[in-house]
Design a protein around this motif. Structure first.
Motif, PDB file in Angstrom:
ATOM      1  N   MET A  96      -4.737  -9.284 -28.091  1.00  0.00           N
ATOM      2  CA  MET A  96      -4.771 -10.566 -27.379  1.00  0.00           C
ATOM      3  C   MET A  96      -3.363 -11.064 -27.133  1.00  0.00           C
ATOM      4  O   MET A  96      -2.481 -10.912 -27.985  1.00  0.00           O
ATOM      5  N   GLY A  97      -3.170 -11.658 -25.978  1.00  0.00           N
ATOM      6  CA  GLY A  97      -1.877 -12.241 -25.654  1.00  0.00           C
ATOM      7  C   GLY A  97      -0.922 -11.313 -24.934  1.00  0.00           C
ATOM      8  O   GLY A  97       0.073 -11.770 -24.346  1.00  0.00           O
ATOM      9  N   ASN A  98      -1.240 -10.000 -24.973  1.00  0.00           N
ATOM     10  CA  ASN A  98      -0.360  -9.050 -24.295  1.00  0.00           C
ATOM     11  C   ASN A  98      -0.550  -9.104 -22.785  1.00  0.00           C
ATOM     12  O   ASN A  98      -1.535  -9.640 -22.274  1.00  0.00           O
ATOM     13  N   ASP A  99       0.419  -8.518 -22.066  1.00  0.00           N
ATOM     14  CA  ASP A  99       0.344  -8.349 -20.613  1.00  0.00           C
ATOM     15  C   ASP A  99       0.185  -6.862 -20.331  1.00  0.00           C
ATOM     16  O   ASP A  99       0.908  -6.042 -20.896  1.00  0.00           O
ATOM     17  N   LYS A 100      -0.745  -6.522 -19.444  1.00  0.00           N
ATOM     18  CA  LYS A 100      -0.965  -5.111 -19.123  1.00  0.00           C
ATOM     19  C   LYS A 100      -1.218  -4.941 -17.628  1.00  0.00           C
ATOM     20  O   LYS A 100      -1.624  -5.876 -16.942  1.00  0.00           O
ATOM     21  N   SER A 101      -0.996  -3.721 -17.169  1.00  0.00           N
ATOM     22  CA  SER A 101      -1.239  -3.394 -15.764  1.00  0.00           C
ATOM     23  C   SER A 101      -2.114  -2.160 -15.648  1.00  0.00           C
ATOM     24  O   SER A 101      -2.031  -1.248 -16.473  1.00  0.00           O
ATOM     25  N   ILE A 102      -2.924  -2.145 -14.598  1.00  0.00           N
ATOM     26  CA  ILE A 102      -3.717  -0.974 -14.237  1.00  0.00           C
ATOM     27  C   ILE A 102      -3.302  -0.594 -12.819  1.00  0.00           C
ATOM     28  O   ILE A 102      -3.246  -1.455 -11.932  1.00  0.00           O
ATOM     29  N   LYS A 103      -3.016   0.690 -12.642  1.00  0.00           N
ATOM     30  CA  LYS A 103      -2.547   1.141 -11.333  1.00  0.00           C
ATOM     31  C   LYS A 103      -3.668   1.864 -10.593  1.00  0.00           C
ATOM     32  O   LYS A 103      -4.524   2.502 -11.200  1.00  0.00           O
ATOM     33  N   CYS A 104      -3.633   1.772  -9.268  1.00  0.00           N
ATOM     34  CA  CYS A 104      -4.637   2.429  -8.442  1.00  0.00           C
ATOM     35  C   CYS A 104      -3.995   2.981  -7.186  1.00  0.00           C
ATOM     36  O   CYS A 104      -3.172   2.311  -6.547  1.00  0.00           O
ATOM     37  N   GLU A 105      -4.429   4.184  -6.838  1.00  0.00           N
ATOM     38  CA  GLU A 105      -3.939   4.841  -5.635  1.00  0.00           C
ATOM     39  C   GLU A 105      -5.090   5.538  -4.947  1.00  0.00           C
ATOM     40  O   GLU A 105      -5.948   6.132  -5.600  1.00  0.00           O
ATOM     41  N   GLN A 106      -5.114   5.489  -3.612  1.00  0.00           N
ATOM     42  CA  GLN A 106      -6.138   6.232  -2.870  1.00  0.00           C
ATOM     43  C   GLN A 106      -5.466   7.096  -1.806  1.00  0.00           C
ATOM     44  O   GLN A 106      -4.485   6.673  -1.184  1.00  0.00           O
ATOM     45  N   TYR A 154     -12.737  -1.858 -15.441  1.00  0.00           N
ATOM     46  CA  TYR A 154     -12.205  -2.315 -14.159  1.00  0.00           C
ATOM     47  C   TYR A 154     -12.190  -1.132 -13.192  1.00  0.00           C
ATOM     48  O   TYR A 154     -11.655  -0.069 -13.495  1.00  0.00           O
ATOM     49  N   PHE A 155     -12.798  -1.337 -12.038  1.00  0.00           N
ATOM     50  CA  PHE A 155     -12.887  -0.280 -11.032  1.00  0.00           C
ATOM     51  C   PHE A 155     -12.046  -0.636  -9.814  1.00  0.00           C
ATOM     52  O   PHE A 155     -12.156  -1.738  -9.262  1.00  0.00           O
ATOM     53  N   CYS A 156     -11.254   0.313  -9.413  1.00  0.00           N
ATOM     54  CA  CYS A 156     -10.564   0.235  -8.135  1.00  0.00           C
ATOM     55  C   CYS A 156     -11.441   0.946  -7.106  1.00  0.00           C
ATOM     56  O   CYS A 156     -12.184   1.878  -7.448  1.00  0.00           O
ATOM     57  N   ALA A 157     -11.367   0.515  -5.858  1.00  0.00           N
ATOM     58  CA  ALA A 157     -12.163   1.137  -4.812  1.00  0.00           C
ATOM     59  C   ALA A 157     -11.450   0.986  -3.477  1.00  0.00           C
ATOM     60  O   ALA A 157     -10.521   0.194  -3.335  1.00  0.00           O
ATOM     61  N   SER A 158     -11.902   1.765  -2.489  1.00  0.00           N
ATOM     62  CA  SER A 158     -11.312   1.646  -1.156  1.00  0.00           C
ATOM     63  C   SER A 158     -12.370   1.919  -0.098  1.00  0.00           C
ATOM     64  O   SER A 158     -13.406   2.544  -0.365  1.00  0.00           O
ATOM     65  N   SER A 159     -12.082   1.449   1.120  1.00  0.00           N
ATOM     66  CA  SER A 159     -12.983   1.681   2.256  1.00  0.00           C
ATOM     67  C   SER A 159     -12.217   1.482   3.557  1.00  0.00           C
ATOM     68  O   SER A 159     -11.064   1.063   3.562  1.00  0.00           O
ATOM     69  N   ARG A 160     -12.898   1.738   4.646  1.00  0.00           N
ATOM     70  CA  ARG A 160     -12.340   1.383   5.938  1.00  0.00           C
ATOM     71  C   ARG A 160     -12.315  -0.130   6.053  1.00  0.00           C
ATOM     72  O   ARG A 160     -13.101  -0.814   5.401  1.00  0.00           O
ATOM     73  N   PRO A 161     -11.432  -0.676   6.895  1.00  0.00           N
ATOM     74  CA  PRO A 161     -11.372  -2.121   7.054  1.00  0.00           C
ATOM     75  C   PRO A 161     -12.484  -2.639   7.958  1.00  0.00           C
ATOM     76  O   PRO A 161     -13.148  -1.856   8.636  1.00  0.00           O
ATOM     77  N   PRO A 162     -12.709  -3.942   7.977  1.00  0.00           N
ATOM     78  CA  PRO A 162     -13.662  -4.534   8.911  1.00  0.00           C
ATOM     79  C   PRO A 162     -13.308  -4.141  10.340  1.00  0.00           C
ATOM     80  O   PRO A 162     -12.147  -4.031  10.694  1.00  0.00           O
ATOM     81  N   GLY A 163     -14.318  -3.896  11.136  1.00  0.00           N
ATOM     82  CA  GLY A 163     -14.061  -3.496  12.518  1.00  0.00           C
ATOM     83  C   GLY A 163     -14.116  -1.992  12.690  1.00  0.00           C
ATOM     84  O   GLY A 163     -14.414  -1.497  13.772  1.00  0.00           O
ATOM     85  N   THR A 209      -8.333  -0.689   3.263  1.00  0.00           N
ATOM     86  CA  THR A 209      -8.884  -1.749   2.416  1.00  0.00           C
ATOM     87  C   THR A 209      -9.104  -1.242   0.998  1.00  0.00           C
ATOM     88  O   THR A 209      -9.665  -0.168   0.797  1.00  0.00           O
ATOM     89  N   MET A 210      -8.646  -2.041   0.035  1.00  0.00           N
ATOM     90  CA  MET A 210      -8.807  -1.680  -1.373  1.00  0.00           C
ATOM     91  C   MET A 210      -9.342  -2.872  -2.150  1.00  0.00           C
ATOM     92  O   MET A 210      -9.187  -4.028  -1.735  1.00  0.00           O
ATOM     93  N   TYR A 211      -9.957  -2.571  -3.298  1.00  0.00           N
ATOM     94  CA  TYR A 211     -10.679  -3.587  -4.064  1.00  0.00           C
ATOM     95  C   TYR A 211     -10.429  -3.396  -5.565  1.00  0.00           C
ATOM     96  O   TYR A 211     -10.129  -2.302  -6.027  1.00  0.00           O
ATOM     97  N   TRP A 212     -10.658  -4.488  -6.296  1.00  0.00           N
ATOM     98  CA  TRP A 212     -10.837  -4.418  -7.740  1.00  0.00           C
ATOM     99  C   TRP A 212     -12.185  -5.045  -8.078  1.00  0.00           C
ATOM    100  O   TRP A 212     -12.487  -6.156  -7.636  1.00  0.00           O
TER     101      TRP A 212
END
Lengths: 113, 119
Positions: B15-25, B89-98, B31-34
């Motif tokens: 508790m109290g720590n700072d952390k990062s999760i990286k994502c690449e597609q 935590y899941f990272c995801a990606s897709s085509r953009p709107p349009g 378009t990318m998501y968390w």
């Protein structure tokens, strides 16, 4: 806001038998996509099948097929010839041009040998 | 080759720590998501970026800050971690709107998930 409901928290099927998982959704949109994702214990999200709302024909992928009833806003998944490897959580999901996937609460499928 | 990859897969921290999760597609998506999956397995979107710009920001504490250095990457930084942040935590990606009504359509592809445990 769109909502997706899976009314069956758990389902059980005998190996080689057929099982149907239920999903209903609520939307005011006319164009949208519906999905079923499988999540095994590894937690990986695996796309099982996709249905475009503008298509009347039900999608099929090998042993997996859907029954899409647009007027009733129902999207059930049928798994034929169930296999032990089908045991997992199954999530129904909805997406429209708003770019946001909305999930149901999931159904845990158990396959009995 | 993994289409959407995120690291680390497992993370245990205090508790109290700072952390990062990286994502690449490597799907060429704009378009990318968390997404966050809690202990009851409920999946809920947190953020969505289109070509490095934030387009969806659901009700998420300010301690969560996404960063997109380019359209192929979307990292999630969490400050002052709390017990309730424990989730997958899941990272995801897709085509953009349009562009979502052609080809594979509006399919969202997920990474393998990052299991965060806060102790």
């Amino acid at each position: 806001a769109q909502t997706v409901t899976q009314s069956q928290p758990e389902m059980s099927v005998q190996e080689a038998e057929t099982v149907t998982l239920s999903c209903t959704y609520d939307t005011s949109e006319s164009d949208y996509y519906l999905f079923w994702y499988k999540q095994p214990p590894s937690r990986q999200m695996i796309l099982v099948i996709r249905q475009e709302a503008y298509k009347q024909q039900n999608a099929t992928e090998n042993r997996f097929s859907v029954n899409f009833q647009k007027a009733a806003k129902s999207f059930s998944l049928k798994i034929s010839d169930s296999q032990l490897g089908d045991a997992a959580m199954y999530f129904c999901a909805y997406n429209d041009a708003g770019n946001m996937l909305t999930f149901g609460g999931g159904t845990r499928l158990m396959v009995k040998p | 080759d993994t289409a959407v990859s995120q690291t680390p897969k497992y993370l245990v921290t205090q508790m109290g720590n700072d952390k990062s999760i990286k994502c690449e597609q490597n799907l060429g998506h704009d378009t990318m998501y968390w997404y966050k999956q809690d202990s009851k397995k409920f999946l809920k979107i947190m953020f969505s970026y289109n070509n490095k710009e934030l387009i969806i920001n659901e009700t998420v504490p300010n301690r969560f800050s996404p960063k997109s250095p380019d359209k192929a990457h979307l990292n999630l930084h969490i400050n002052s971690l709390e017990l309730g942040d424990s989730a997958v935590y899941f990272c995801a990606s897709s085509r953009p709107p349009g562009q979502q009504w052609t080809g594979s359509g509006n399919t969202i592809y997920f990474g393998e998930g990052s299991w965060l445990t806060v102790v």
